[in-house]
Design an enzyme around this catalytic site. Structure first.
Site, PDB file in Angstrom:
ATOM      1  N   GLY A  13     -14.326  24.667   8.810  1.00  9.18           N
ATOM      2  CA  GLY A  13     -13.453  24.479   8.840  1.00  9.18           C
ATOM      3  C   GLY A  13     -13.858  24.439  10.511  1.00  9.18           C
ATOM      4  O   GLY A  13     -12.591  24.336  11.098  1.00  9.18           O
ATOM      5  N   SER A  15     -16.058  23.108  13.074  1.00  9.72           N
ATOM      6  CA  SER A  15     -16.492  22.003  13.642  1.00  9.72           C
ATOM      7  C   SER A  15     -15.661  20.898  14.243  1.00  9.72           C
ATOM      8  O   SER A  15     -15.939  19.956  15.447  1.00  9.72           O
ATOM      9  CB  SER A  15     -17.721  20.844  13.227  1.00  9.72           C
ATOM     10  OG  SER A  15     -16.586  20.275  11.981  1.00  9.72           O
ATOM     11  N   VAL A  65     -15.291  24.356   1.089  1.00  6.95           N
ATOM     12  CA  VAL A  65     -14.689  25.330   0.585  1.00  6.95           C
ATOM     13  C   VAL A  65     -13.460  25.595  -0.838  1.00  6.95           C
ATOM     14  O   VAL A  65     -13.252  26.446  -1.697  1.00  6.95           O
ATOM     15  CB  VAL A  65     -13.396  26.183   1.859  1.00  6.95           C
ATOM     16  CG1 VAL A  65     -14.328  26.093   2.871  1.00  6.95           C
ATOM     17  CG2 VAL A  65     -12.251  24.292   2.045  1.00  6.95           C
ATOM     18  N   SER A 144       0.398  28.236   8.792  1.00  4.11           N
ATOM     19  CA  SER A 144       1.284  27.416   9.540  1.00  4.11           C
ATOM     20  C   SER A 144       3.485  27.648   9.348  1.00  4.11           C
ATOM     21  O   SER A 144       3.508  28.325   8.724  1.00  4.11           O
ATOM     22  CB  SER A 144       1.415  25.682   8.364  1.00  4.11           C
ATOM     23  OG  SER A 144       1.761  24.834   9.201  1.00  4.11           O
ATOM     24  N   GLN A 154       5.022  16.828   3.333  1.00  6.32           N
ATOM     25  CA  GLN A 154       4.094  17.694   2.679  1.00  6.32           C
ATOM     26  C   GLN A 154       4.683  18.729   1.488  1.00  6.32           C
ATOM     27  O   GLN A 154       4.150  19.625   1.968  1.00  6.32           O
ATOM     28  CB  GLN A 154       4.077  18.636   4.218  1.00  6.32           C
ATOM     29  CG  GLN A 154       4.147  17.934   5.191  1.00  6.32           C
ATOM     30  CD  GLN A 154       4.086  18.479   6.521  1.00  6.32           C
ATOM     31  OE1 GLN A 154       4.988  19.223   6.729  1.00  6.32           O
ATOM     32  NE2 GLN A 154       2.879  19.123   7.458  1.00  6.32           N
ATOM     33  N   TYR A 157       1.701  20.234   0.652  1.00  7.26           N
ATOM     34  CA  TYR A 157       1.299  21.112   1.868  1.00  7.26           C
ATOM     35  C   TYR A 157       2.043  22.189   2.105  1.00  7.26           C
ATOM     36  O   TYR A 157       0.926  23.478   1.930  1.00  7.26           O
ATOM     37  CB  TYR A 157       1.211  19.956   2.635  1.00  7.26           C
ATOM     38  CG  TYR A 157       0.090  20.341   4.308  1.00  7.26           C
ATOM     39  CD1 TYR A 157      -0.914  21.030   4.078  1.00  7.26           C
ATOM     40  CD2 TYR A 157       1.200  21.379   5.611  1.00  7.26           C
ATOM     41  CE1 TYR A 157      -1.132  21.032   5.535  1.00  7.26           C
ATOM     42  CE2 TYR A 157       0.764  21.862   6.390  1.00  7.26           C
ATOM     43  CZ  TYR A 157      -1.070  22.172   6.623  1.00  7.26           C
ATOM     44  OH  TYR A 157      -1.074  22.444   7.997  1.00  7.26           O
ATOM     45  N   LYS A 161       0.191  26.625   2.627  1.00  4.28           N
ATOM     46  CA  LYS A 161       0.514  27.272   3.805  1.00  4.28           C
ATOM     47  C   LYS A 161       1.513  28.735   3.469  1.00  4.28           C
ATOM     48  O   LYS A 161       0.953  29.885   4.504  1.00  4.28           O
ATOM     49  CB  LYS A 161       1.373  26.877   4.983  1.00  4.28           C
ATOM     50  CG  LYS A 161      -0.025  25.467   5.435  1.00  4.28           C
ATOM     51  CD  LYS A 161      -1.204  26.142   6.207  1.00  4.28           C
ATOM     52  CE  LYS A 161      -2.902  24.994   6.241  1.00  4.28           C
ATOM     53  NZ  LYS A 161      -3.820  25.716   6.607  1.00  4.28           N
ATOM     54  N   ILE A 190       0.511  20.807  16.749  1.00  2.43           N
ATOM     55  CA  ILE A 190      -1.629  21.387  17.570  1.00  2.43           C
ATOM     56  C   ILE A 190      -2.310  20.054  17.516  1.00  2.43           C
ATOM     57  O   ILE A 190      -2.188  19.691  16.372  1.00  2.43           O
ATOM     58  CB  ILE A 190      -1.582  22.356  16.979  1.00  2.43           C
ATOM     59  CG1 ILE A 190      -1.679  23.422  16.475  1.00  2.43           C
ATOM     60  CG2 ILE A 190      -3.348  22.596  17.842  1.00  2.43           C
ATOM     61  CD1 ILE A 190      -0.195  23.825  17.451  1.00  2.43           C
ATOM     62  N   ASN A 195      -3.860  15.903  12.751  1.00  6.58           N
ATOM     63  CA  ASN A 195      -2.012  14.909  12.472  1.00  6.58           C
ATOM     64  C   ASN A 195      -2.572  13.643  12.861  1.00  6.58           C
ATOM     65  O   ASN A 195      -1.608  13.544  13.452  1.00  6.58           O
ATOM     66  CB  ASN A 195      -0.997  15.562  12.960  1.00  6.58           C
ATOM     67  CG  ASN A 195      -1.411  16.543  13.702  1.00  6.58           C
ATOM     68  OD1 ASN A 195      -2.303  16.335  15.053  1.00  6.58           O
ATOM     69  ND2 ASN A 195      -1.029  17.705  13.919  1.00  6.58           N
TER      70      ASN A 195
HETATM   71  N1  LIG Z   1      -3.068  20.502  13.891  1.00  3.96           N
HETATM   72  C1  LIG Z   1      -1.252  21.238  13.758  1.00  3.96           C
HETATM   73  O1  LIG Z   1      -0.763  20.804  13.501  1.00  3.96           O
HETATM   74  C2  LIG Z   1      -1.992  22.947  12.372  1.00  3.96           C
HETATM   75  C3  LIG Z   1      -3.104  22.994  11.879  1.00  3.96           C
HETATM   76  N2  LIG Z   1      -2.566  24.148  10.974  1.00  3.96           N
HETATM   77  C4  LIG Z   1      -3.670  24.201   9.441  1.00  3.96           C
HETATM   78  O2  LIG Z   1      -4.977  24.815  11.097  1.00  3.96           O
HETATM   79  C5  LIG Z   1      -6.164  23.912  10.442  1.00  3.96           C
HETATM   80  C6  LIG Z   1      -7.447  23.948  10.879  1.00  3.96           C
HETATM   81  O3  LIG Z   1      -6.415  21.986  10.777  1.00  3.96           O
HETATM   82  P1  LIG Z   1      -6.799  21.255  11.916  1.00  3.96           P
HETATM   83  O4  LIG Z   1      -7.869  22.564  13.074  1.00  3.96           O
HETATM   84  O5  LIG Z   1      -5.132  20.740  12.702  1.00  3.96           O
HETATM   85  O6  LIG Z   1      -7.540  19.947  11.912  1.00  3.96           O
HETATM   86  P2  LIG Z   1      -8.482  19.479  11.923  1.00  3.96           P
HETATM   87  O7  LIG Z   1      -8.745  18.261  10.653  1.00  3.96           O
HETATM   88  O8  LIG Z   1      -9.337  19.439  13.236  1.00  3.96           O
HETATM   89  O9  LIG Z   1      -9.896  20.905  11.121  1.00  3.96           O
HETATM   90  C7  LIG Z   1      -9.310  20.889   9.863  1.00  3.96           C
HETATM   91  C8  LIG Z   1     -11.030  21.837   9.807  1.00  3.96           C
HETATM   92  O10 LIG Z   1     -11.175  21.671   7.560  1.00  3.96           O
HETATM   93  C9  LIG Z   1     -12.874  21.201   7.448  1.00  3.96           C
HETATM   94  N3  LIG Z   1     -12.172  21.312   6.246  1.00  3.96           N
HETATM   95  C10 LIG Z   1     -11.069  20.043   5.532  1.00  3.96           C
HETATM   96  N4  LIG Z   1     -11.619  20.255   3.889  1.00  3.96           N
HETATM   97  C11 LIG Z   1     -12.303  20.764   3.910  1.00  3.96           C
HETATM   98  C12 LIG Z   1     -13.458  21.416   2.672  1.00  3.96           C
HETATM   99  N5  LIG Z   1     -13.027  20.824   1.414  1.00  3.96           N
HETATM  100  N6  LIG Z   1     -14.210  22.561   3.447  1.00  3.96           N
HETATM  101  C13 LIG Z   1     -14.619  23.179   4.253  1.00  3.96           C
HETATM  102  N7  LIG Z   1     -13.979  22.731   5.187  1.00  3.96           N
HETATM  103  C14 LIG Z   1     -13.047  21.328   5.576  1.00  3.96           C
HETATM  104  C15 LIG Z   1     -12.339  20.047   8.247  1.00  3.96           C
HETATM  105  O11 LIG Z   1     -13.729  18.936   8.513  1.00  3.96           O
HETATM  106  C16 LIG Z   1     -12.242  20.154   9.874  1.00  3.96           C
HETATM  107  O12 LIG Z   1     -13.079  20.386  10.330  1.00  3.96           O
HETATM  108  C17 LIG Z   1      -5.468  23.705   8.558  1.00  3.96           C
HETATM  109  O13 LIG Z   1      -5.748  24.678   8.043  1.00  3.96           O
HETATM  110  C18 LIG Z   1      -4.270  23.099   9.323  1.00  3.96           C
HETATM  111  O14 LIG Z   1      -3.845  23.018   8.267  1.00  3.96           O
HETATM  112  C19 LIG Z   1      -1.735  24.930  10.740  1.00  3.96           C
HETATM  113  C20 LIG Z   1      -0.274  24.007  11.211  1.00  3.96           C
HETATM  114  C21 LIG Z   1      -0.446  23.028  12.506  1.00  3.96           C
HETATM  115  C1  LIG Z   2      -0.223  18.524   9.888  1.00  4.01           C
HETATM  116  C2  LIG Z   2       0.832  18.893  10.778  1.00  4.01           C
HETATM  117  O1  LIG Z   2       1.702  17.351  11.442  1.00  4.01           O
HETATM  118  C3  LIG Z   2       0.720  20.093  11.249  1.00  4.01           C
HETATM  119  O2  LIG Z   2       0.237  20.831   9.848  1.00  4.01           O
HETATM  120  C4  LIG Z   2       1.270  21.774   9.755  1.00  4.01           C
HETATM  121  O3  LIG Z   2       1.278  22.830   8.994  1.00  4.01           O
HETATM  122  C5  LIG Z   2       2.324  21.651  10.376  1.00  4.01           C
HETATM  123  O4  LIG Z   2       3.161  21.261   9.549  1.00  4.01           O
HETATM  124  C6  LIG Z   2       2.481  20.984  11.581  1.00  4.01           C
HETATM  125  O5  LIG Z   2       3.503  20.022  11.842  1.00  4.01           O
END
Ligand SMILES: NC(=O)C1=CN([C@@H]2O[C@H](COP(=O)(O)OP(=O)(O)OC[C@H]3O[C@@H](n4cnc5c(N)ncnc54)[C@H](O)[C@@H]3O)[C@@H](O)[C@H]2O)C=CC1
Ligand SMILES: C[C@H](O)[C@@H]1OC(=O)[C@H](O)[C@@H]1O
Length: 254
Positions: A13, A15, A65, A144, A154, A157, A161, A190, A195
């Protein structure tokens, strides 16, 4: 000082969001970087262009994935291009917010498959390559704050995590004898695509900001340093650990 000089780093993920920030952070620290991505070719190619502009080699490999074969394909394509795998950052994830009582079965299954099965197979494929190389390695999983606390919308979800966090603990035990360290980062809230819709609710966003002692929600780049650190030899004696990166949100009860 460059913390990942000469290393090869793989990020799922990669990109967008946190994965992309980690990819650029790793390249800034001297690593060649392979990203897995699932949808936009343009975003993947622009990420590779940024990595190359930093003087490092980049590779983008498309794949879902949730499918076990994506993991072996990603690792073998990276080895073909760069010769080895030193670091795996398992980051890809989805969070389709939905109420509990009427949660569609397919939403639960897809979230489990992408977030948990996806992490499992990627970590396993990278570990097998690292064991074959015989010189250790580092695995960082993006778990997370939701591994520790719940969320009304969630329920499908947060268990994934917690599962990823637990996977790093067990993998740390299974892989310690091979010199492979396994740790997780636990981001708070983040600002990313995942989100965007949820935080379009101004009241919810203000509540999240006010809960955060550092006074702001996180940016993807806030995760780059902690991920690079755990991936690097600076963390040579750190394994099975979980690092909260949440601006203090978790500890702020009242
Ligand atoms: N943004 C937040 O507040 C938080 C995010 N996270 C975790 O961080 C990680 C990254 O998320 P973010 O950068 O926030 O959002 P994002 O949506 O920008 O990144 C998620 C990435 O995973 C890719 N993805 C989704 N399904 C996929 C699949 N089946 N195969 C390959 N790639 C796939 C998406 O295309 C994207 O590039 C996630 O695992 C999320 O659960 C954890 C805590 C907080
Ligand atoms: C997607 C949510 O906003 C984000 O992802 C998490 O893992 C936490 O719950 C964050 O708030």
């Amino acid at each position: 000082m460059k913390l990942l000089q000469g290393k090869t780093v793989l990020i799922t993920g990669g990109s967008t969001g946190i994965g992309r920030a980690a990819a650029i952070g790793a390249a800034r620290h001297g690593a060649d970087v392979a990203i897995n991505y699932v949808s936009s070719d343009d975003k993947a190619h622009s990420c590779i262009a940024e990595i190359e502009a930093l003087g490092q080699r980049g590779l983008a490999v498309k794949g879902d994935v949730a499918l076990p074969e994506t993991a072996s394909d990603f690792v073998s394509r990276a080895v073909e291009a760069f010769g080895r795998v030193d670091v795996m950052v398992s980051n890809a994830g989805i969070c389709p917010f939905h109420s509990f009582l009427d949660m569609p079965v397919e939403t639960v299954e897809r979230t489990f498959r992408v977030n948990l099965h996806g992490a499992y197979f990627m970590v396993q494929a990278a570990a097998n390559q690292m064991v074959k190389q015989g010189s250790g390695g580092a695995i960082v999983a993006v778990s997370s704050i939701s591994a520790l606390v719940g969320g009304e919308f969630q329920t499908h979800y947060t268990p994934t995590k917690a599962g990823v966090h637990s996977l790093m603990q067990s993998a740390a035990i299974a892989l310690g004898k091979h010199g492979i360290r396994c740790n997780s980062v636990l981001p708070g809230t983040i600002l990313t695509e995942i989100n965007k819709d949820d935080l379009a609710d101004a009241e919810k966003r203000r509540y999240m900001e006010e809960r955060t002692p550092l006074g702001r929600l996180g940016q993807p780049e806030d995760l780059a340093g902690p991920i690079v650190f755990l991936a690097s030899d600076m963390a040579a004696y750190v394994t099975g650990a979980a690092l909260l990166v949440d601006g203090g949100m978790f500890v702020n009860l009242q």
